[in-house]
Design an enzyme around this catalytic site. Structure first.
Site, PDB file in Angstrom:
ATOM      1  N   GLU A  45       6.420  16.308  -9.711  1.00  0.00           N
ATOM      2  CA  GLU A  45       7.118  15.970  -8.243  1.00  0.00           C
ATOM      3  C   GLU A  45       8.676  16.080  -8.242  1.00  0.00           C
ATOM      4  O   GLU A  45       9.390  16.081  -7.284  1.00  0.00           O
ATOM      5  CB  GLU A  45       6.641  14.375  -8.038  1.00  0.00           C
ATOM      6  CG  GLU A  45       5.788  14.090  -6.850  1.00  0.00           C
ATOM      7  CD  GLU A  45       5.447  12.574  -6.606  1.00  0.00           C
ATOM      8  OE1 GLU A  45       4.275  12.560  -6.576  1.00  0.00           O
ATOM      9  OE2 GLU A  45       6.301  11.806  -6.838  1.00  0.00           O
ATOM     10  N   HIS A  81      -9.980  21.907 -29.521  1.00  0.00           N
ATOM     11  CA  HIS A  81     -11.684  22.381 -29.675  1.00  0.00           C
ATOM     12  C   HIS A  81     -12.065  22.663 -27.931  1.00  0.00           C
ATOM     13  O   HIS A  81     -13.072  23.117 -27.769  1.00  0.00           O
ATOM     14  CB  HIS A  81     -12.510  21.337 -30.245  1.00  0.00           C
ATOM     15  CG  HIS A  81     -12.104  20.828 -31.511  1.00  0.00           C
ATOM     16  ND1 HIS A  81     -12.939  21.397 -32.470  1.00  0.00           N
ATOM     17  CD2 HIS A  81     -11.323  20.339 -32.086  1.00  0.00           C
ATOM     18  CE1 HIS A  81     -12.172  20.909 -33.948  1.00  0.00           C
ATOM     19  NE2 HIS A  81     -11.320  20.242 -33.464  1.00  0.00           N
ATOM     20  N   LYS A 128      -1.582  14.219   3.439  1.00  0.00           N
ATOM     21  CA  LYS A 128      -1.572  12.782   3.628  1.00  0.00           C
ATOM     22  C   LYS A 128      -1.824  12.948   5.318  1.00  0.00           C
ATOM     23  O   LYS A 128      -2.740  12.330   5.985  1.00  0.00           O
ATOM     24  CB  LYS A 128      -0.489  11.963   3.529  1.00  0.00           C
ATOM     25  CG  LYS A 128      -0.382  11.393   2.234  1.00  0.00           C
ATOM     26  CD  LYS A 128       0.907  10.544   2.139  1.00  0.00           C
ATOM     27  CE  LYS A 128       1.034  10.295   0.552  1.00  0.00           C
ATOM     28  NZ  LYS A 128       2.493   9.658   0.356  1.00  0.00           N
TER      29      LYS A 128
HETATM   30  O1  PA5 Z   1       6.671   8.874  -6.887  1.00  0.00           O
HETATM   31  C1  PA5 Z   1       6.433   8.867  -5.668  1.00  0.00           C
HETATM   32  O2  PA5 Z   1       7.273   8.404  -4.797  1.00  0.00           O
HETATM   33  C2  PA5 Z   1       4.868   8.513  -5.417  1.00  0.00           C
HETATM   34  O3  PA5 Z   1       4.006   8.841  -6.492  1.00  0.00           O
HETATM   35  C3  PA5 Z   1       4.581   6.982  -5.049  1.00  0.00           C
HETATM   36  O4  PA5 Z   1       4.838   6.484  -6.177  1.00  0.00           O
HETATM   37  C4  PA5 Z   1       3.221   6.869  -4.478  1.00  0.00           C
HETATM   38  O5  PA5 Z   1       2.782   7.792  -3.665  1.00  0.00           O
HETATM   39  C5  PA5 Z   1       2.870   5.489  -4.248  1.00  0.00           C
HETATM   40  O6  PA5 Z   1       3.636   5.352  -3.240  1.00  0.00           O
HETATM   41  P1  PA5 Z   1       3.876   3.475  -2.684  1.00  0.00           P
HETATM   42  O7  PA5 Z   1       4.249   2.988  -4.105  1.00  0.00           O
HETATM   43  O8  PA5 Z   1       4.799   3.751  -1.421  1.00  0.00           O
HETATM   44  O9  PA5 Z   1       2.393   3.318  -2.336  1.00  0.00           O
END
Ligand code: PA5
Length: 442
Positions: A284, A305, A419
């Protein structure tokens, strides 16, 4: 103390190339520490270890005391950065068969990290014969997966235990003032913990997001923070033996040679979720603007394996980062057998871990021969302190590495696209135009 060993990259990366990358890594480190790069409003994690005070540790431990002996299970609801750090630490620190053993700590299970109806139904079935509490975690307070899971769990808890008990047994971890979860928590009178505005989800393991579930599983979060604090000190120095600089410099040197996939390797199944946490952190943070090393993970020797063939012999676009553990916590010796039908008497008297270490060495040498550079990151043992060191080292190396790559390591514009499509397909109010457009494509 973490030891980064770069010897097994020497066949691939010249010292000239590495030194050039180290210079870039120093600049990346400087940008992170001075807070003058892209995404600098999300650098709250940098000084987190030294800033965490006893009040936060005590507040987490007071929830542990509140629920100890009263609940059999704690359900932790969250996804992505609001799930993976805690899951990683709890898996690493727990007995491998904890779920099937009696302990004084509640069993921690997770929800809201998928949208499987089967998972939801089976969770409710499992909880139906147990007394439980819930920690619901969402920074935005509006993420679909945990919101659906929490709606289901809240209803079950209210039906079974009543609203008054729920006030005692539900804790929300979310933004200080924004989002649906904040509104709900305030309205229902739940205890809450705050996720700082300037800490993104994937960098939040050392906030209550990670600390509370880890404490609830029975682990020492003070030690975890101590380890991170030590790494904060070590990693803030622009020195050649700074492990974050070494790691960031070498992975970028290897990437510049066309190796686009980094595989995080472990030889201990307790570290499986370290791979999952690390993949989110690096994927990310770096995978944007059509750039970035693709982070993958394997569990050896299990995956030797299955994935071993590709790694040894497939397209030469890979390198490995091995997270090695110097000392196993237990000792199991292989005994001699009178019949020796399996032919293993040559191992008699050796510890299982000695065989594991030889597997590590043999695999490394084979993979080097197969054209796969190997970075090694060794920790003393698996415990809270070492895990705290590892979390922080990987985080700061990630910030450095993202700046070396020329991206903003702290945003995630790409995760919004799918999303929007889901909301359009589910006819969420406000998505009418997007719904029409997406249906025309089906
Ligand atoms: O790193 C990130 O920003 C995302 O992986 C969020 O942690 C994830 O989408 C969950 O978001 P939230 O804590 O707002 O529910």
């Amino acid at each position: 103390m973490i030891n980064v060993n770069l010897k097994a990259t020497e066949n691939f990366v010249s010292s000239e190339l590495y030194n050039k990358q180290v210079e870039q890594a120093y600049k990346g480190l400087d940008t992170v520490l001075k807070g003058n790069g892209a995404g600098n409003d999300f650098l709250g994690w940098v000084n987190l270890p030294s800033e965490i005070d006893n009040a936060l540790i005590d507040a987490c431990n007071s929830i542990v005391s509140r629920w100890r002996g009263k609940v059999d299970v704690v359900v932790v609801v969250g996804i992505g950065g609001s799930y993976l750090g805690a899951k990683c630490a709890i898996e690493a620190l727990s007995h491998s068969f904890a779920a099937n053993m009696c302990t004084t700590n509640p069993q921690v299970v997770f929800a809201g990290h998928n949208i499987s109806e089967d998972y939801a139904a089976e969770l409710l079935e499992f909880l139906s014969t147990r007394t439980y509490a819930t920690v619901v975690i969402s920074k935005s307070g509006t993420t679909t997966e945990p919101a659906i899971a929490f709606r289901i769990i809240k209803e079950d808890m209210e039906k079974r235990f009543g609203k008054e008990v729920c006030k005692e047994r539900i804790v929300a971890i979310t933004d200080a003032s924004k989002g649906a979860l904040r509104t709900l928590a305030n309205q229902e009178g739940y205890s809450t913990f705050i996720i700082p505005d300037n800490v993104g989800g994937r960098f939040s393991v050392l906030t209550p997001v990670g600390l509370l579930p880890i404490a609830l599983a029975g682990f020492n979060i003070k030690e975890l923070v101590e380890g991170a604090r030590h790494m904060q000190e070590v990693c803030s120095k622009p020195e050649a033996n700074n492990p974050a600089v070494m790691y960031a410099a070498m992975r970028n040197a290897i990437y510049s040679l066309g190796k686009k996939i980094e595989i995080l390797v472990n030889y201990n199944p307790k570290l499986q979720y370290l791979g999952e946490w690390w993949k989110q952190l690096y994927g990310e943070s770096e995978g944007k603007d059509e750039k970035g090393i693709f982070p993958a993970s394997v569990n050896f020797s299990t995956d030797l394996h299955s994935m071993g063939q590709y790694i040894q012999d497939g397209e030469r676009i890979l390198f490995e980062t091995n997270v090695l553990v110097k000392n196993a916590a237990h000792k199991v010796v292989i005994e001699s057998d009178a019949q020796n039908l399996d032919g293993l008497n040559f191992l008699a008297g050796k510890r299982v871990e000695e065989v594991n270490k030889m597997a590590q060495l043999g695999t490394k040498l084979a993979h080097i021969d197969g054209g796969v550079p190997n970075i090694e990151i060794e920790i003393e043992k698996i415990d809270e302190y070492n895990l705290g060191e590892l979390f922080y080292m990987f985080e700061i190396a990630c910030g450095i590495s993202g700046y070396m790559l020329g991206v903003n390591p702290f945003n995630q514009p790409g995760v919004e696209d799918y999303k929007k499509n889901i909301f359009a397909l589910l006819d969420k109010p406000g998505y009418e135009e997007a719904s029409k457009a997406i249906r025309a494509r089906l």
